[in-house]
Design a protein around this motif. Structure first.
Motif, PDB file in Angstrom:
ATOM      1  N   ASP A   1     -69.020   1.750 -41.800  1.00  0.00           N
ATOM      2  CA  ASP A   1     -69.434   3.056 -41.274  1.00  0.00           C
ATOM      3  C   ASP A   1     -69.608   4.080 -42.392  1.00  0.00           C
ATOM      4  O   ASP A   1     -70.569   4.857 -42.407  1.00  0.00           O
ATOM      5  CB  ASP A   1     -68.406   3.574 -40.266  1.00  0.00           C
ATOM      6  N   ILE A   2     -68.661   4.088 -43.336  1.00  0.00           N
ATOM      7  CA  ILE A   2     -68.730   5.049 -44.440  1.00  0.00           C
ATOM      8  C   ILE A   2     -69.964   4.780 -45.300  1.00  0.00           C
ATOM      9  O   ILE A   2     -70.689   5.703 -45.697  1.00  0.00           O
ATOM     10  CB  ILE A   2     -67.449   4.989 -45.281  1.00  0.00           C
TER      11      ILE A   2
ATOM     12  N   GLN B   1     -54.121  -3.693 -33.749  1.00  0.00           N
ATOM     13  CA  GLN B   1     -55.269  -3.059 -33.099  1.00  0.00           C
ATOM     14  C   GLN B   1     -56.156  -2.355 -34.136  1.00  0.00           C
ATOM     15  O   GLN B   1     -55.661  -1.673 -35.034  1.00  0.00           O
ATOM     16  CB  GLN B   1     -54.792  -2.030 -32.065  1.00  0.00           C
ATOM     17  N   ARG B   2     -57.459  -2.542 -33.982  1.00  0.00           N
ATOM     18  CA  ARG B   2     -58.414  -1.862 -34.859  1.00  0.00           C
ATOM     19  C   ARG B   2     -58.524  -0.390 -34.462  1.00  0.00           C
ATOM     20  O   ARG B   2     -58.341  -0.012 -33.307  1.00  0.00           O
ATOM     21  CB  ARG B   2     -59.797  -2.511 -34.780  1.00  0.00           C
ATOM     22  N   THR B   3     -58.829   0.435 -35.431  1.00  0.00           N
ATOM     23  CA  THR B   3     -59.068   1.859 -35.188  1.00  0.00           C
ATOM     24  C   THR B   3     -60.567   2.067 -35.028  1.00  0.00           C
ATOM     25  O   THR B   3     -61.342   1.837 -35.963  1.00  0.00           O
ATOM     26  CB  THR B   3     -58.540   2.722 -36.354  1.00  0.00           C
ATOM     27  N   GLU B   4     -60.972   2.476 -33.844  1.00  0.00           N
ATOM     28  CA  GLU B   4     -62.394   2.650 -33.574  1.00  0.00           C
ATOM     29  C   GLU B   4     -62.940   3.899 -34.279  1.00  0.00           C
ATOM     30  O   GLU B   4     -62.250   4.891 -34.451  1.00  0.00           O
ATOM     31  CB  GLU B   4     -62.631   2.773 -32.063  1.00  0.00           C
ATOM     32  N   GLY B   5     -64.204   3.799 -34.682  1.00  0.00           N
ATOM     33  CA  GLY B   5     -64.887   4.953 -35.262  1.00  0.00           C
ATOM     34  C   GLY B   5     -64.765   5.086 -36.757  1.00  0.00           C
ATOM     35  O   GLY B   5     -65.348   6.008 -37.345  1.00  0.00           O
TER      36      GLY B   5
ATOM     37  N   SER C   1     -58.311   5.627 -43.260  1.00  0.00           N
ATOM     38  CA  SER C   1     -57.235   5.714 -42.269  1.00  0.00           C
ATOM     39  C   SER C   1     -57.160   4.479 -41.388  1.00  0.00           C
ATOM     40  O   SER C   1     -56.072   4.133 -40.899  1.00  0.00           O
ATOM     41  CB  SER C   1     -57.435   6.966 -41.398  1.00  0.00           C
ATOM     42  N   GLY C   2     -58.276   3.804 -41.152  1.00  0.00           N
ATOM     43  CA  GLY C   2     -58.236   2.577 -40.367  1.00  0.00           C
ATOM     44  C   GLY C   2     -57.412   1.506 -41.048  1.00  0.00           C
ATOM     45  O   GLY C   2     -56.621   0.787 -40.395  1.00  0.00           O
ATOM     46  N   HIS C   3     -57.562   1.376 -42.380  1.00  0.00           N
ATOM     47  CA  HIS C   3     -56.732   0.444 -43.128  1.00  0.00           C
ATOM     48  C   HIS C   3     -55.255   0.833 -43.021  1.00  0.00           C
ATOM     49  O   HIS C   3     -54.381  -0.018 -42.769  1.00  0.00           O
ATOM     50  CB  HIS C   3     -57.141   0.438 -44.602  1.00  0.00           C
TER      51      HIS C   3
END
Length: 331
Positions: free
Chosen positions: A168-169, A159-163, A54-56
């Motif tokens: 992280d994955i 803007q980057r999506t935090e978390g 989802s961040g991408h």
């Protein structure tokens, strides 16, 4: 207006959808006003896009909506460049290309994108602006590979999506490696496919058996609790029904046998009828006396004098004779 997408985005080297208009230089202010009117603003975003998440997708959504009329081109680096400058990927380049083609915000995918953008590459694809997060991206011996793009006034930050990130994955997978290894063994993967040693394979399979037993025990406990709950619920219903029936029975009993009940009234009525049957009403005082003296009422011949009962049968007969004679005299 919203248009339904029915096909994946095309690859740049296979599409004929090329920008035919002259590639005049635009400023960000002009692009945000919706100019030029004869073509969309061509925005470029690049990356590795490993384990597409989802961040991408949110970054690409921002790039697509930077200007009122945009055409989003996404460059994806090949495995060779990625392994050389960044490291090993989970998904290979073909999988990463296909993941981008099926993102709703992408209009076109450029395979084997360059690590550093050159003027020739920008001119070839008629790129107006480059979209990326504003954090300096140090790689390939440069402190920021987008430095020259920023200096040319062609850089638009997102803007980057935090978390959430690919790192992280991967960290989650490494942290819970045993869990995923056991899961895949249980699903039919071999120890060789998972690169698991013989000892670890036996350990994981034993842990899977233990987990199955725990699950069975848990299911039995849950079923037992559910059974007890149902019994308690039914018992409560039975007690409630018994209380209702008891109150109804007591009410009926009191209504029948209570101080003012129907049984007492019926008993009183029957008692009155029996008393009337055993004690008939006397004749009225005004009945005729057939001329007899009111001072003396004759006694029936069979009533003896209580003060002097006959002492013998002869005396009794004599008494009867005198009584008859007396009657004759009265006549």
């Amino acid at each position: 207006p919203f248009q339904t997408l029915t096909a994946p985005a095309p690859f740049a080297d296979e599409t004929s959808c090329q920008c035919q208009a002259p590639h005049e230089k635009l400023t960000i202010a002009q692009a945000r006003l919706g100019t030029p009117v004869d073509r969309p603003v061509r925005v470029y975003a690049d990356g590795i896009f490993d384990l597409f998440h989802s961040g991408h997708a949110r970054a690409l959504m921002q790039a697509k909506t930077l200007f009122p009329n945009s055409y989003l081109l996404v460059g994806v680096c090949s495995d060779d460049l990625t392994h050389k400058f960044k490291g090993f990927t989970v998904m290979n380049e073909t999988e990463r290309y296909e993941a981008l083609r099926h993102c709703r915000y992408v209009d076109e995918v450029i395979r084997d994108a360059p690590w550093t953008l050159t003027p020739e590459f920008l001119e070839k694809h008629k790129i107006d602006f480059v979209a990326h997060d504003d954090i300096p991206y140090s790689s390939a011996g440069s402190d920021d590979v987008y430095k020259h793009i920023k200096e040319a006034g062609m850089f638009v930050p997102t803007q980057r999506t935090e978390g959430i990130s690919t790192s992280d994955i991967i960290t989650r997978i490494v942290r819970d490696y045993d869990v995923y290894a056991r899961r895949n063994l249980q699903r039919g993967y071999t120890a060789k496919e998972l690169n698991v040693s013989f000892i670890n394979e036996k350990k994981y399979r034993f842990q899977n058996q233990v987990d199955k037993m725990k699950e069975k025990v848990k299911n039995v406990e849950e079923k037992s609790k559910e059974f007890v709950y149902k019994v308690e619920e039914k018992s409560h219903d039975l007690i409630q029904k018994w209380e209702e029936k008891s109150r109804e029975f007591i009410g009926n009993f009191l209504e029948l046998f209570g101080p003012d009940g129907a049984w007492k009234q019926m008993f009183q009525e029957r008692s009155g009828r029996m008393l009337q049957a055993f004690s008939p009403r006397q004749s009225p005082n005004s009945s005729p006396t057939r001329g007899r003296s009111p001072s003396r009422s004759p006694s029936p011949p069979w009533v003896f004098n209580k003060s002097s009962p006959p002492s013998s049968p002869k005396a009794a007969s004599a008494s009867l004779s005198s009584m008859s004679e007396g009657d004759e005299d009265e006549k």
